[in-house]
Design a protein around this motif. Sequence first.
Motif, PDB file in Angstrom:
ATOM      1  N   UNK A  21       0.849  -1.189   0.000  1.00 13.27           N
ATOM      2  CA  UNK A  21       0.000   0.000   0.000  1.00 13.27           C
ATOM      3  C   UNK A  21       0.889   1.245   0.000  1.00 13.27           C
ATOM      4  N   UNK A  22       0.424   2.264  -0.716  1.00 15.90           N
ATOM      5  CA  UNK A  22       1.184   3.506  -0.836  1.00 15.90           C
ATOM      6  C   UNK A  22       0.347   4.651  -0.283  1.00 15.90           C
ATOM      7  N   UNK A  23       0.907   5.407   0.631  1.00 20.04           N
ATOM      8  CA  UNK A  23       0.262   6.587   1.199  1.00 20.04           C
ATOM      9  C   UNK A  23       0.797   7.806   0.461  1.00 20.04           C
ATOM     10  N   UNK A  24      -0.024   8.375  -0.427  1.00 30.80           N
ATOM     11  CA  UNK A  24       0.428   9.522  -1.201  1.00 30.80           C
ATOM     12  C   UNK A  24       0.479  10.767  -0.329  1.00 30.80           C
ATOM     13  N   UNK A  25       1.277  11.717  -0.767  1.00 34.20           N
ATOM     14  CA  UNK A  25       1.514  12.921   0.022  1.00 34.20           C
ATOM     15  C   UNK A  25       1.346  14.136  -0.874  1.00 34.20           C
ATOM     16  N   UNK A  26       0.636  15.126  -0.400  1.00 31.38           N
ATOM     17  CA  UNK A  26       0.393  16.332  -1.189  1.00 31.38           C
ATOM     18  C   UNK A  26       1.722  16.998  -1.521  1.00 31.38           C
ATOM     19  N   UNK A  27       1.920  17.242  -2.796  1.00 25.79           N
ATOM     20  CA  UNK A  27       3.130  17.905  -3.256  1.00 25.79           C
ATOM     21  C   UNK A  27       4.311  16.991  -3.483  1.00 25.79           C
ATOM     22  N   UNK A  28       4.175  15.712  -3.127  1.00 24.89           N
ATOM     23  CA  UNK A  28       5.292  14.777  -3.277  1.00 24.89           C
ATOM     24  C   UNK A  28       4.799  13.380  -3.675  1.00 24.89           C
ATOM     25  N   UNK A  29       4.102  13.221  -4.764  1.00 21.57           N
ATOM     26  CA  UNK A  29       3.568  11.902  -5.108  1.00 21.57           C
ATOM     27  C   UNK A  29       4.648  10.868  -5.376  1.00 21.57           C
ATOM     28  N   UNK A  30       5.698  11.255  -6.078  1.00 24.97           N
ATOM     29  CA  UNK A  30       6.765  10.319  -6.390  1.00 24.97           C
ATOM     30  C   UNK A  30       7.594   9.981  -5.166  1.00 24.97           C
ATOM     31  N   UNK A  31       7.962  10.994  -4.404  1.00 21.76           N
ATOM     32  CA  UNK A  31       8.797  10.772  -3.228  1.00 21.76           C
ATOM     33  C   UNK A  31       8.051   9.932  -2.195  1.00 21.76           C
ATOM     34  N   UNK A  32       6.759  10.197  -2.008  1.00 24.57           N
ATOM     35  CA  UNK A  32       5.968   9.405  -1.064  1.00 24.57           C
ATOM     36  C   UNK A  32       5.873   7.961  -1.524  1.00 24.57           C
ATOM     37  N   UNK A  33       5.676   7.755  -2.832  1.00 28.47           N
ATOM     38  CA  UNK A  33       5.597   6.390  -3.357  1.00 28.47           C
ATOM     39  C   UNK A  33       6.917   5.660  -3.145  1.00 28.47           C
ATOM     40  N   UNK A  34       8.027   6.330  -3.420  1.00 30.32           N
ATOM     41  CA  UNK A  34       9.333   5.697  -3.237  1.00 30.32           C
ATOM     42  C   UNK A  34       9.547   5.319  -1.776  1.00 30.32           C
ATOM     43  N   UNK A  35       9.172   6.210  -0.879  1.00 34.29           N
ATOM     44  CA  UNK A  35       9.334   5.944   0.548  1.00 34.29           C
ATOM     45  C   UNK A  35       8.555   4.691   0.960  1.00 34.29           C
TER      46      UNK A  35
END
Length: 891
Positions: A693-707
């Motif tokens: 599961x991926x928790x997306x983050x406002x302003x950082x969709x790619x970085x949040x996905x990578x994390x």
Amino acid sequence: MMIQKKYKINRVQIRTLDMLRLQLIPFLLFILPLVTCPTWGQLGKKKQLTPSDYHLWGELQFDKLAADGKWASYRMGYQSGEDTLFVRNTESLKTYAFPAANNTAFSGNKWFACQIDQELRLLNLITGKLETIADVSQYAFSADASKLVLLKKPNTGESTLVIRQPEGNVIEKINGVSYFKISPTAKELVYSENRDNKNAVGLLSLGKVCRNTFIIKNSDANFHDFTWQDSGRAFAFFSRSAPDAPIDGIFYYNLDNKTVLSLDPKTQSGFPTDANIVNNSSYRLSISDDLQKVFFAIKSDPTQQQTKTDSDVELWNGNAKWIYPMQQKWGQFQEYPHLAVWYPMEHRFEPISTTALPKVILTGNQQYAILSNPQDYEPQFEYEGPRDYYIVDLATGEKNLLLRKHSTYSSDILPSPCGKYITYFKEKNWWVYDIATKTHTNITLNVMEKFEGKIQKLYDDSAFGNPGWSNNDNEILIYDQFDIWAIKPDGTSYKRLTHGREKQIQFRIPQTYNGVGLKENFDGWKSNFINLEKELVLKAEGSDGQSGYFKWKSGYEEKPIVYGPHHIDQFTYSEKEQNFIYQEQNFDRSPQLMFQKGTVTPKLLFQSNPHQKKYSWGKSELIEYRNSKGIHLKGALFYPADYNPQKKYPMIVHIYEKQSNELHHYVNPSQFTEDGFNATAFTTQGYFVLYPDIQLEIGNPGIAAADCVVSATKEIISRGLVNPEKIGLIGHSFGGYETSFIITQTGLFAAAVAGAGITDINSFYLTVGWDTGKPDMWRFQNLQWQMNKSPFEDPQAFNRNSPVVGADKITTPLLLWAGKEDRHVDWHQSVEFYLALRRLNKKHMMLLYPNERHAIMKQTNQKDLFERVQQWFRYYLKDELPSSWISQGIK
């Protein structure tokens, strides 16, 4: 952007199976032991599954349950198109098979019917006698099952309406009938007839004595599209001067007063001179509950439209509400059908929706219309902008503003069935508008729960939902994250009906259970009453991956009917007989139909794909992990077949957003997938597969996905299950974007596959989604990418989340693919990334499929992509020799 896999089921002409009349066919004598023998395939060493075996797998689909619960019908569909309908006794398991059958019906406790092309198969469930009736284009049973209605249309000769007993005795024949429509009560039918070049409309009673009444006789007009009022007390239909001519009139017949009334656009007062009546799927011919109004669509006559210039130039106006392709696709309101109403008893006509207010929803009693214009606040940059809603009294024409600048989530505006109220969601609360008093009330203001959250993948938080109203509009039912609430429309009282929060179980009212659920209401929705005085069946999904169904009754705590560590759906309940049937599956157990009578332990009714037991198979496990910010997340981990804890395996990480709910889903092995990925294929070939599961983050969709993805992958590595040097990454669409970006942030993955993904979010911001006509910048607002700003406002955010910007840091070999007719994600995004990697001398390859769109649909291309993805990972994760296309492409 998520693609659902669908099998294309074709009709197959298998005439040799007509001998099913009295006994089970030999085919079933072979199949039944496979279904019922629990030890099948457990003796001896199990086989390894290979692509040559995949064709054996089929998809199970439940069809119907007889009223007494003694028979059930279901289908097995295969990718070859050779699908079969089965009818099985829930007690004895006696079974009948009907290859390529559809249009099924149980009638009473004795009869079952289905069609195979133009043949009707009629089965006596008591005696087993099977009758084949040729040349049947339509059929229906009467309410008491004493009559079977057949419309026989032979290739040559006259068509005939036949009313007979199911046993065979003919009661009546009517020649020249072209079409019929049975009433919702199945006690009457209306039909059109042609004799001696004259047309007629007849009404046939299906009571103890068949009574035939002609509504219209000896007419030159053609009559069609019969529509019954929901209670079966009236019907309406169109007329034309010829079969292909425009509609020139509407007829209405009331069974109570036996009157026939007609509307002629040429003589009807108030009917627009530049408009025609049209048959439109969005604004279907319908009759109000009070039998006083007929609704239908009108459309401006195209001959009245402005003459176009000789040039075919497209004028993209910089000040337009919508850009040119969007305006052409959605915004030609002056050319679109509009809803109108006819009052037959008053001989009155009124338009309802207009070019200025083209979208329409009716209140529950059809006394008022809710009108809006989606262009009100354009240009704006969401997927769909807010709008003003007006309420119009259809009797007087009085119009008042209902809501200003309101969200367009269609299911968030729901009229009450009796027509007293309109509910809507605003500012994280549910509100009710009282039509009589013209007042707005925030009914959840004092309820200390959240009524919005994550519902749809890649979309922002929205209302958890509103399944409908209780009897007489007494209470509105509303969902929070776990529970169902009943709230008075004035907000004076509220109560929580379920105890889901305590149990960490989400309870919902099934949308298809006994007619409950939201139904189309022109451009919106409407609901039936939900009787809170009766026992309800609730769908349940636990936070731990369990699912099932519960019984609920006012004053009592909900009790499970069936609930456990499985994926359970297709639940059907015979309330009178207290019988249940449902489908149950796990990743390692093919879907099966289970039957339960009352409180007796459920029994297996049908097991699909019983041959699976002969093959080695994997298993699934729910995992939990935390990302670098400490957010608690879940994932689904699928083990390789014949898992050996002494070995370390390669692993494929498949990404999108939330996928842990796929934990118990069975996946048929197949080479024919729309994105080249099949979890079962990988697990049976010795891979772990992870869905984090991926928790997306406002302003950082790619970085949040990578994390999230890196954290989940490291969690599995820490368990000692996989070889950390042999992990692959794969994603399609938004998952393709995430895959392309993640490999710019980490060298954790030994190989990657990115399909139809966005790779340069700066350039993609300024593209058009040609499937919708909308500018793609909507994806970057509150939806999907959740950037909330443009690249002009925050260029750093766009750069740090854009794969192409970090392409120089990639060390992972990447396989890109796209369809060259992709109108959802511009395929040039893949080309752009390919060129960036080529310029940087990175190991990569790209597959472009001509005449394919966002998903691969042609079987030859599906198989090609599947095999290349397999070969790509086998080379990088299993150290197998590369296929020639790989060795030539990356050396």
